[in-house]
Design a protein around this motif. Structure first.
Motif, PDB file in Angstrom:
ATOM      1  N   SER A 121     -16.596  12.988  13.930  1.00 21.16           N
ATOM      2  CA  SER A 121     -16.648  14.417  14.293  1.00 21.16           C
ATOM      3  C   SER A 121     -15.870  14.683  15.583  1.00 21.16           C
ATOM      4  O   SER A 121     -15.205  15.701  15.711  1.00 21.16           O
ATOM      5  CB  SER A 121     -18.096  14.879  14.441  1.00 21.16           C
ATOM      6  OG  SER A 121     -18.759  14.117  15.425  1.00 21.16           O
ATOM      7  N   LYS A 122     -15.949  13.746  16.509  1.00 24.47           N
ATOM      8  CA  LYS A 122     -15.273  13.930  17.783  1.00 24.47           C
ATOM      9  C   LYS A 122     -13.751  13.938  17.589  1.00 24.47           C
ATOM     10  O   LYS A 122     -13.038  14.794  18.125  1.00 24.47           O
ATOM     11  CB  LYS A 122     -15.686  12.794  18.724  1.00 24.47           C
ATOM     12  CG  LYS A 122     -15.076  12.857  20.103  1.00 24.47           C
ATOM     13  CD  LYS A 122     -15.593  11.727  20.980  1.00 24.47           C
ATOM     14  CE  LYS A 122     -14.599  11.332  22.036  1.00 24.47           C
ATOM     15  NZ  LYS A 122     -13.605  10.330  21.560  1.00 24.47           N
TER      16      LYS A 122
ATOM     17  N   GLN B  26     -12.643  17.111  15.538  1.00 22.74           N
ATOM     18  CA  GLN B  26     -12.679  18.329  16.343  1.00 22.74           C
ATOM     19  C   GLN B  26     -11.331  18.559  17.028  1.00 22.74           C
ATOM     20  O   GLN B  26     -10.813  19.668  17.067  1.00 22.74           O
ATOM     21  CB  GLN B  26     -13.763  18.162  17.402  1.00 22.74           C
ATOM     22  CG  GLN B  26     -14.297  19.443  17.967  1.00 22.74           C
ATOM     23  CD  GLN B  26     -15.696  19.231  18.536  1.00 22.74           C
ATOM     24  OE1 GLN B  26     -16.003  18.157  19.082  1.00 22.74           O
ATOM     25  NE2 GLN B  26     -16.541  20.220  18.406  1.00 22.74           N
TER      26      GLN B  26
ATOM     27  N   PRO C 269     -26.386  11.853  13.569  1.00 19.90           N
ATOM     28  CA  PRO C 269     -26.040  13.232  13.975  1.00 19.90           C
ATOM     29  C   PRO C 269     -24.529  13.503  13.982  1.00 19.90           C
ATOM     30  O   PRO C 269     -24.100  14.610  13.649  1.00 19.90           O
ATOM     31  CB  PRO C 269     -26.621  13.350  15.387  1.00 19.90           C
ATOM     32  CG  PRO C 269     -27.002  11.978  15.817  1.00 19.90           C
ATOM     33  CD  PRO C 269     -27.152  11.129  14.605  1.00 19.90           C
ATOM     34  N   PHE C 270     -23.747  12.502  14.326  1.00 18.21           N
ATOM     35  CA  PHE C 270     -22.279  12.678  14.299  1.00 18.21           C
ATOM     36  C   PHE C 270     -21.786  12.828  12.863  1.00 18.21           C
ATOM     37  O   PHE C 270     -20.889  13.630  12.588  1.00 18.21           O
ATOM     38  CB  PHE C 270     -21.586  11.494  14.974  1.00 18.21           C
ATOM     39  CG  PHE C 270     -21.899  11.349  16.434  1.00 18.21           C
ATOM     40  CD1 PHE C 270     -21.456  12.296  17.354  1.00 18.21           C
ATOM     41  CD2 PHE C 270     -22.644  10.278  16.891  1.00 18.21           C
ATOM     42  CE1 PHE C 270     -21.742  12.174  18.711  1.00 18.21           C
ATOM     43  CE2 PHE C 270     -22.939  10.142  18.246  1.00 18.21           C
ATOM     44  CZ  PHE C 270     -22.488  11.083  19.147  1.00 18.21           C
TER      45      PHE C 270
ATOM     46  N   ALA D  78     -23.537  14.050  10.376  1.00 19.93           N
ATOM     47  CA  ALA D  78     -23.953  15.383   9.913  1.00 19.93           C
ATOM     48  C   ALA D  78     -22.973  16.440  10.424  1.00 19.93           C
ATOM     49  O   ALA D  78     -22.578  17.354   9.691  1.00 19.93           O
ATOM     50  CB  ALA D  78     -25.372  15.681  10.389  1.00 19.93           C
ATOM     51  N   LYS D  79     -22.565  16.295  11.663  1.00 27.89           N
ATOM     52  CA  LYS D  79     -21.623  17.240  12.255  1.00 27.89           C
ATOM     53  C   LYS D  79     -20.272  17.174  11.540  1.00 27.89           C
ATOM     54  O   LYS D  79     -19.631  18.193  11.285  1.00 27.89           O
ATOM     55  CB  LYS D  79     -21.461  16.928  13.744  1.00 27.89           C
ATOM     56  CG  LYS D  79     -20.684  17.985  14.488  1.00 27.89           C
ATOM     57  CD  LYS D  79     -20.879  17.891  15.986  1.00 27.89           C
ATOM     58  CE  LYS D  79     -20.115  19.012  16.670  1.00 27.89           C
ATOM     59  NZ  LYS D  79     -19.698  18.663  18.021  1.00 27.89           N
ATOM     60  N   PHE D  80     -19.869  15.954  11.213  1.00 30.79           N
ATOM     61  CA  PHE D  80     -18.604  15.756  10.510  1.00 30.79           C
ATOM     62  C   PHE D  80     -18.650  16.411   9.117  1.00 30.79           C
ATOM     63  O   PHE D  80     -17.712  17.116   8.735  1.00 30.79           O
ATOM     64  CB  PHE D  80     -18.293  14.257  10.396  1.00 30.79           C
ATOM     65  CG  PHE D  80     -17.010  13.931   9.683  1.00 30.79           C
ATOM     66  CD1 PHE D  80     -15.780  14.239  10.256  1.00 30.79           C
ATOM     67  CD2 PHE D  80     -17.024  13.311   8.444  1.00 30.79           C
ATOM     68  CE1 PHE D  80     -14.591  13.940   9.589  1.00 30.79           C
ATOM     69  CE2 PHE D  80     -15.849  13.007   7.771  1.00 30.79           C
ATOM     70  CZ  PHE D  80     -14.624  13.330   8.358  1.00 30.79           C
TER      71      PHE D  80
ATOM     72  N   GLN E  42     -20.374  18.868   8.160  1.00 29.17           N
ATOM     73  CA  GLN E  42     -20.383  20.322   8.350  1.00 29.17           C
ATOM     74  C   GLN E  42     -18.975  20.810   8.699  1.00 29.17           C
ATOM     75  O   GLN E  42     -18.489  21.811   8.158  1.00 29.17           O
ATOM     76  CB  GLN E  42     -21.369  20.639   9.472  1.00 29.17           C
ATOM     77  CG  GLN E  42     -21.660  22.100   9.650  1.00 29.17           C
ATOM     78  CD  GLN E  42     -22.346  22.350  10.990  1.00 29.17           C
ATOM     79  OE1 GLN E  42     -22.344  21.490  11.894  1.00 29.17           O
ATOM     80  NE2 GLN E  42     -22.918  23.529  11.137  1.00 29.17           N
ATOM     81  N   MET E  43     -18.315  20.053   9.555  1.00 28.61           N
ATOM     82  CA  MET E  43     -16.966  20.406  10.002  1.00 28.61           C
ATOM     83  C   MET E  43     -15.954  20.444   8.870  1.00 28.61           C
ATOM     84  O   MET E  43     -15.100  21.310   8.800  1.00 28.61           O
ATOM     85  CB  MET E  43     -16.513  19.292  10.963  1.00 28.61           C
ATOM     86  CG  MET E  43     -15.967  19.726  12.243  1.00 28.61           C
ATOM     87  SD  MET E  43     -15.618  18.217  13.167  1.00 28.61           S
ATOM     88  CE  MET E  43     -16.427  18.649  14.634  1.00 28.61           C
TER      89      MET E  43
END
Ligand code: A3P
Length: 272
Positions: free
Chosen positions: A159-160, A163, A256-257, A259-261, A263-264
């Motif tokens: 995700s980082k 982004q 959590p990373f 999940a963020k990925f 979503q992204m």
């Protein structure tokens, strides 16, 4: 009077070297070589062999240097390269945009915990004295605090990295390949990639033969021939045994990373 960027004529005047239309930008140890080798079976795909590392290591050489690294292609063919370090290298997204705002970007991803162990196994294959995986992944001889400064861990925080890429390119310009499904169902993943690249569907499940002794699919480049092509022994290495408590802790770290990925990018990869 030719400028540096005019096409270099080959003996066959229909073929020229072109900057890539698509780049497999990552992720290291997720199946990037398999994807490229499978894609190049398509007659409208021309791909580099080695990783050019233009945008991360050789950028000062300039675009003409980069273009010269590309294979000859005719006007019906697209040019593809893969350099997995692009995904995680800071300046790369901006530099790629500077080359082309239309280039298609392919990202192969895999469960970051498996990816980390695979990455470690690759390093360990070259360094006999390497500390155990658990000793490197955690600080203070514990299995509690993940060492987030270790590159092998950092690469998996998709995700980082994503982004940063999304600051330069819209999501529609990316295609995400599940590294797990590339092994389990290569035909399905290849069909989606060909569609994304605007290619006719040539490579399908008919091209793949599961090699039981290697534990991986191998490709039939020519359906009329019995010959199959498997990746070499540096792909599909044996992974070391890793303490299940360490694995659980790493899964908790990445969850959590991940999940963020999902979503992204609007896609769930179902990692644990
Ligand atoms: P392992 O060696 O950990 O099994 P990359 O090419 O990006 O470095 O990725 C290497 C990974 O590609 C291998 O990791 C392997 O799991 C995966 N892979 C996917 N499809 C494969 C195939 N058909 N043959 C061999 N390896 C494959």
């Amino acid at each position: 009077y030719h400028s540096n960027l005019t096409d270099t004529k080959s003996s066959d005047s229909h073929q020229t070297k072109k900057l890539p239309n698509a780049i497999i930008i990552g992720v290291k140890k997720c199946g990037t070589r398999a994807l490229l080798e499978f894609l190049r079976v398509h007659p409208d795909v021309r791909a580099t062999g080695p990783e050019p590392h233009f945008f991360d290591k050789h950028y000062e050489e300039g675009l003409e240097w980069y273009r010269q690294k590309m294979p000859l292609s005719n006007d019906a063919q697209i040019t593809i390269e893969k350099t997995p370090s692009y995904f995680v290298t800071k300046e790369v997204a901006r530099r790629v945009l500077n080359m082309s705002k239309d280039v298609k970007l392919i990202v192969v991803v895999r469960d970051p915990v498996t990816r980390a162990i695979s990455d470690y196994a690759q390093v360990a294959s070259k360094r006999k004295d390497l500390k155990p995986f658990e000793a490197m992944a955690f600080v203070d001889n514990s299995t509690t605090v993940v060492d987030t400064t270790w590159t092998v861990i950092k690469i998996g925080v998709y995700s980082k990295h994503m982004q940063k890429w999304l600051r330069y390119f819209p999501l529609g310009q990316f295609h995400f390949v599940s590294g797990e499904n590339l092994i389990a169902n290569p035909g399905e993943e290849l069909e989606k990639v060909q569609q994304f690249l605007g290619l006719s569907t040539v490579v399908t499940n008919k091209n793949f033969v599961f090699n039981g002794s290697r534990g991986f699919p191998c490709i039939k480049k020519n359906l009329k021939s019995k010959r199959v092509h498997c990746l070499d022994g540096t792909k599909g290495r044996k992974h070391p045994h890793v303490n299940p408590i360490a694995i659980k802790r790493l899964r908790d770290f990445y969850r959590p990373f991940n999940a963020k990925f999902y979503q992204m990018v609007g896609k769930d990869f179902h990692w644990l």
